[in-house]
Design a protein around this motif. Structure first.
Motif, PDB file in Angstrom:
ATOM      1  N   ARG A   1       0.741  -1.179  -0.056  1.00  0.00           N
ATOM      2  CA  ARG A   1       0.031   0.026  -0.097  1.00  0.00           C
ATOM      3  C   ARG A   1       0.882   1.199  -0.003  1.00  0.00           C
ATOM      4  O   ARG A   1       1.798   1.257   0.620  1.00  0.00           O
ATOM      5  CB  ARG A   1      -0.870  -0.095   1.309  1.00  0.00           C
ATOM      6  CG  ARG A   1      -1.837   1.229   1.320  1.00  0.00           C
ATOM      7  CD  ARG A   1      -3.071   1.133   1.996  1.00  0.00           C
ATOM      8  NE  ARG A   1      -3.712   2.346   1.795  1.00  0.00           N
ATOM      9  CZ  ARG A   1      -4.211   2.782   2.840  1.00  0.00           C
ATOM     10  NH1 ARG A   1      -4.446   2.129   4.269  1.00  0.00           N
ATOM     11  NH2 ARG A   1      -4.931   3.962   2.769  1.00  0.00           N
TER      12      ARG A   1
ATOM     13  N   HIS B   1      -3.174  11.132   9.297  1.00  0.00           N
ATOM     14  CA  HIS B   1      -2.655  10.102  10.224  1.00  0.00           C
ATOM     15  C   HIS B   1      -2.043  10.927  11.410  1.00  0.00           C
ATOM     16  O   HIS B   1      -2.260  10.475  12.594  1.00  0.00           O
ATOM     17  CB  HIS B   1      -2.022   9.029   9.381  1.00  0.00           C
ATOM     18  CG  HIS B   1      -1.689   7.979  10.609  1.00  0.00           C
ATOM     19  ND1 HIS B   1      -0.264   8.311  11.004  1.00  0.00           N
ATOM     20  CD2 HIS B   1      -2.186   6.690  10.913  1.00  0.00           C
ATOM     21  CE1 HIS B   1      -0.316   7.136  11.812  1.00  0.00           C
ATOM     22  NE2 HIS B   1      -1.265   6.299  11.781  1.00  0.00           N
TER      23      HIS B   1
ATOM     24  N   PHE C   1     -11.421   4.249   0.171  1.00  0.00           N
ATOM     25  CA  PHE C   1     -10.560   3.857   1.521  1.00  0.00           C
ATOM     26  C   PHE C   1      -9.190   3.597   0.923  1.00  0.00           C
ATOM     27  O   PHE C   1      -8.467   3.715   1.818  1.00  0.00           O
ATOM     28  CB  PHE C   1     -11.112   2.658   2.024  1.00  0.00           C
ATOM     29  CG  PHE C   1     -12.497   3.103   3.097  1.00  0.00           C
ATOM     30  CD1 PHE C   1     -11.969   3.669   4.268  1.00  0.00           C
ATOM     31  CD2 PHE C   1     -13.597   2.895   2.910  1.00  0.00           C
ATOM     32  CE1 PHE C   1     -12.939   4.221   5.396  1.00  0.00           C
ATOM     33  CE2 PHE C   1     -14.531   3.207   3.776  1.00  0.00           C
ATOM     34  CZ  PHE C   1     -14.189   3.711   4.993  1.00  0.00           C
TER      35      PHE C   1
ATOM     36  N   PHE D   1      -7.842   0.491   0.527  1.00  0.00           N
ATOM     37  CA  PHE D   1      -7.296  -0.455   1.246  1.00  0.00           C
ATOM     38  C   PHE D   1      -7.094  -1.716   0.102  1.00  0.00           C
ATOM     39  O   PHE D   1      -7.341  -1.747  -0.805  1.00  0.00           O
ATOM     40  CB  PHE D   1      -8.437  -1.317   1.923  1.00  0.00           C
ATOM     41  CG  PHE D   1      -8.838  -0.294   3.062  1.00  0.00           C
ATOM     42  CD1 PHE D   1      -8.137   0.622   3.647  1.00  0.00           C
ATOM     43  CD2 PHE D   1     -10.227  -0.479   3.504  1.00  0.00           C
ATOM     44  CE1 PHE D   1      -8.492   1.416   4.762  1.00  0.00           C
ATOM     45  CE2 PHE D   1     -10.871   0.087   4.748  1.00  0.00           C
ATOM     46  CZ  PHE D   1      -9.987   1.110   5.397  1.00  0.00           C
ATOM     47  N   ASP D   2      -6.016  -2.334   0.574  1.00  0.00           N
ATOM     48  CA  ASP D   2      -5.292  -3.579  -0.124  1.00  0.00           C
ATOM     49  C   ASP D   2      -6.324  -4.555  -0.466  1.00  0.00           C
ATOM     50  O   ASP D   2      -7.336  -4.668   0.404  1.00  0.00           O
ATOM     51  CB  ASP D   2      -4.065  -4.369   0.519  1.00  0.00           C
ATOM     52  CG  ASP D   2      -2.860  -3.164   0.516  1.00  0.00           C
ATOM     53  OD1 ASP D   2      -2.894  -2.272  -0.126  1.00  0.00           O
ATOM     54  OD2 ASP D   2      -2.264  -3.601   1.382  1.00  0.00           O
TER      55      ASP D   2
ATOM     56  N   MET E   1      -5.572  -8.403   5.139  1.00  0.00           N
ATOM     57  CA  MET E   1      -5.736  -7.123   5.546  1.00  0.00           C
ATOM     58  C   MET E   1      -7.072  -6.793   5.536  1.00  0.00           C
ATOM     59  O   MET E   1      -7.405  -5.700   6.366  1.00  0.00           O
ATOM     60  CB  MET E   1      -4.794  -6.308   4.675  1.00  0.00           C
ATOM     61  CG  MET E   1      -3.239  -6.353   4.668  1.00  0.00           C
ATOM     62  SD  MET E   1      -2.791  -6.151   6.501  1.00  0.00           S
ATOM     63  CE  MET E   1      -3.135  -4.661   6.601  1.00  0.00           C
ATOM     64  N   GLN E   2      -7.935  -7.524   5.109  1.00  0.00           N
ATOM     65  CA  GLN E   2      -9.289  -6.920   4.991  1.00  0.00           C
ATOM     66  C   GLN E   2     -10.143  -7.019   6.354  1.00  0.00           C
ATOM     67  O   GLN E   2     -10.616  -6.269   6.621  1.00  0.00           O
ATOM     68  CB  GLN E   2     -10.246  -7.907   3.933  1.00  0.00           C
ATOM     69  CG  GLN E   2      -9.970  -7.663   2.453  1.00  0.00           C
ATOM     70  CD  GLN E   2     -10.030  -6.276   2.308  1.00  0.00           C
ATOM     71  OE1 GLN E   2     -11.021  -5.436   2.577  1.00  0.00           O
ATOM     72  NE2 GLN E   2      -9.154  -5.407   1.374  1.00  0.00           N
TER      73      GLN E   2
ATOM     74  N   TYR F   1      -8.849  -3.996   7.968  1.00  0.00           N
ATOM     75  CA  TYR F   1      -9.406  -2.733   7.535  1.00  0.00           C
ATOM     76  C   TYR F   1     -11.088  -2.605   7.951  1.00  0.00           C
ATOM     77  O   TYR F   1     -11.547  -1.625   8.018  1.00  0.00           O
ATOM     78  CB  TYR F   1      -9.212  -2.721   5.718  1.00  0.00           C
ATOM     79  CG  TYR F   1      -8.044  -2.693   5.259  1.00  0.00           C
ATOM     80  CD1 TYR F   1      -7.059  -1.757   6.066  1.00  0.00           C
ATOM     81  CD2 TYR F   1      -7.641  -3.419   4.429  1.00  0.00           C
ATOM     82  CE1 TYR F   1      -5.832  -1.737   5.629  1.00  0.00           C
ATOM     83  CE2 TYR F   1      -6.442  -3.334   3.692  1.00  0.00           C
ATOM     84  CZ  TYR F   1      -5.443  -2.521   4.408  1.00  0.00           C
ATOM     85  OH  TYR F   1      -4.271  -2.198   3.956  1.00  0.00           O
ATOM     86  N   ARG F   2     -11.415  -3.807   8.251  1.00  0.00           N
ATOM     87  CA  ARG F   2     -12.974  -3.658   8.874  1.00  0.00           C
ATOM     88  C   ARG F   2     -12.839  -3.157  10.141  1.00  0.00           C
ATOM     89  O   ARG F   2     -13.664  -2.133  10.533  1.00  0.00           O
ATOM     90  CB  ARG F   2     -13.685  -5.098   8.869  1.00  0.00           C
ATOM     91  CG  ARG F   2     -14.176  -5.521   7.528  1.00  0.00           C
ATOM     92  CD  ARG F   2     -14.958  -6.838   7.812  1.00  0.00           C
ATOM     93  NE  ARG F   2     -14.257  -7.969   7.987  1.00  0.00           N
ATOM     94  CZ  ARG F   2     -13.678  -8.868   7.047  1.00  0.00           C
ATOM     95  NH1 ARG F   2     -13.807  -8.264   5.745  1.00  0.00           N
ATOM     96  NH2 ARG F   2     -13.036  -9.999   7.499  1.00  0.00           N
TER      97      ARG F   2
ATOM     98  N   TYR G   1     -10.728  -0.905  10.896  1.00  0.00           N
ATOM     99  CA  TYR G   1     -10.449   0.576  10.814  1.00  0.00           C
ATOM    100  C   TYR G   1     -11.882   1.146  10.572  1.00  0.00           C
ATOM    101  O   TYR G   1     -12.094   2.358  11.034  1.00  0.00           O
ATOM    102  CB  TYR G   1      -9.327   0.880   9.744  1.00  0.00           C
ATOM    103  CG  TYR G   1      -7.948   0.850  10.227  1.00  0.00           C
ATOM    104  CD1 TYR G   1      -7.585   1.795  10.947  1.00  0.00           C
ATOM    105  CD2 TYR G   1      -7.293  -0.700   9.935  1.00  0.00           C
ATOM    106  CE1 TYR G   1      -5.993   1.490  11.407  1.00  0.00           C
ATOM    107  CE2 TYR G   1      -6.020  -0.417  10.816  1.00  0.00           C
ATOM    108  CZ  TYR G   1      -5.435   0.354  11.129  1.00  0.00           C
ATOM    109  OH  TYR G   1      -4.065   0.381  11.783  1.00  0.00           O
ATOM    110  N   LYS G   2     -12.864   0.734   9.701  1.00  0.00           N
ATOM    111  CA  LYS G   2     -13.901   1.170   9.452  1.00  0.00           C
ATOM    112  C   LYS G   2     -14.921   1.477  10.780  1.00  0.00           C
ATOM    113  O   LYS G   2     -15.600   2.365  11.161  1.00  0.00           O
ATOM    114  CB  LYS G   2     -14.527   0.274   8.656  1.00  0.00           C
ATOM    115  CG  LYS G   2     -14.220   0.292   7.078  1.00  0.00           C
ATOM    116  CD  LYS G   2     -14.890  -0.580   6.080  1.00  0.00           C
ATOM    117  CE  LYS G   2     -14.421  -0.492   4.725  1.00  0.00           C
ATOM    118  NZ  LYS G   2     -14.947  -1.386   3.777  1.00  0.00           N
TER     119      LYS G   2
ATOM    120  N   HIS H   1      -2.821  -0.803  17.584  1.00  0.00           N
ATOM    121  CA  HIS H   1      -2.380  -0.321  16.515  1.00  0.00           C
ATOM    122  C   HIS H   1      -0.781  -0.108  16.402  1.00  0.00           C
ATOM    123  O   HIS H   1      -0.252  -0.688  15.765  1.00  0.00           O
ATOM    124  CB  HIS H   1      -2.952   1.108  16.162  1.00  0.00           C
ATOM    125  CG  HIS H   1      -2.538   1.775  14.887  1.00  0.00           C
ATOM    126  ND1 HIS H   1      -2.593   1.137  13.712  1.00  0.00           N
ATOM    127  CD2 HIS H   1      -1.832   2.682  14.701  1.00  0.00           C
ATOM    128  CE1 HIS H   1      -2.221   2.057  12.865  1.00  0.00           C
ATOM    129  NE2 HIS H   1      -1.461   2.965  13.449  1.00  0.00           N
TER     130      HIS H   1
END
Length: 181
Positions: A2, A12, A96, A98-99, A104-105, A108-109, A111-112, A158
């Motif tokens: 990414r 960020h 977003f 996202f990769d 990684m999904q 990313y969920r 992060y949502k 994180h």
């Protein structure tokens, strides 16, 4: 791997600095800057000077002493809300980002969910600041505090995740987040 845009990297790191500031104001408020602690110090020192004040008067003074620090909590909270709106504008414009990496999904969920929590925390904080809470003030404060502590826990997770990613096939993550390379 990414790539992080300059606008996302700025968002960020601004968010990180602001969240750190919010964390500091909360920790101070709940510890050394607690109104009762300051009140007790004021009572003791006033008594040494020959003036006796009540517990209630000491708490009023304690609140006044920590008020400027708490003002910073409000300013930083408003900054989080502004940054969240900016992030939503970035998402609407660019997605977003996202990769497609299946592993990684899941990240990313999460992060949502964090974005939703930031929104709820911002709305609850603004509701309290603007005094729109009415009879629900205590409940809104409780939600605001729990989400805040949850977000602080997320930040710790994180940071651990970033360290672990650096030791895996995601090495270079930190440098990409700092300088884009």
């Amino acid at each position: 791997m990414r790539h992080f845009s300059p606008s996302f990297r700025a968002w960020h790191w601004l968010n990180a600095i602001i969240m750190f500031g919010l964390f500091i104001t909360v920790v101070l408020r709940e510890s050394v800057m607690h109104k009762a602690n300051i009140g007790a110090i004021v009572q003791t020192k006033m008594a040494e000077l020959g003036t006796i004040i009540t517990d209630e008067q000491a708490v009023v003074i304690g609140k006044a002493v920590r008020s400027p620090m708490w003002d910073w909590h409000i300013y930083l909270g408003i900054a989080v809300a502004v940054l969240l709106v900016a992030r939503l504008a970035m998402v609407l414009k660019n997605g977003f980002g996202f990769d497609d990496n299946a592993a990684m999904q899941k990240v990313y969920r999460l992060y949502k969910v964090v974005y939703v929590l930031l929104a709820v925390m911002s709305i609850s904080g603004l509701t309290l600041y603007l005094k729109f809470a009415g009879g629900a003030k205590e409940n809104i404060e409780m939600v605001h505090q729990y989400i805040g502590w949850g977000l602080f826990a997320f930040i710790a997770v994180h940071i651990v995740g970033v360290v672990l990613a650096e030791k895996s096939d995601q090495s270079g993550l930190v440098s990409r987040m700092i300088n884009g390379k």
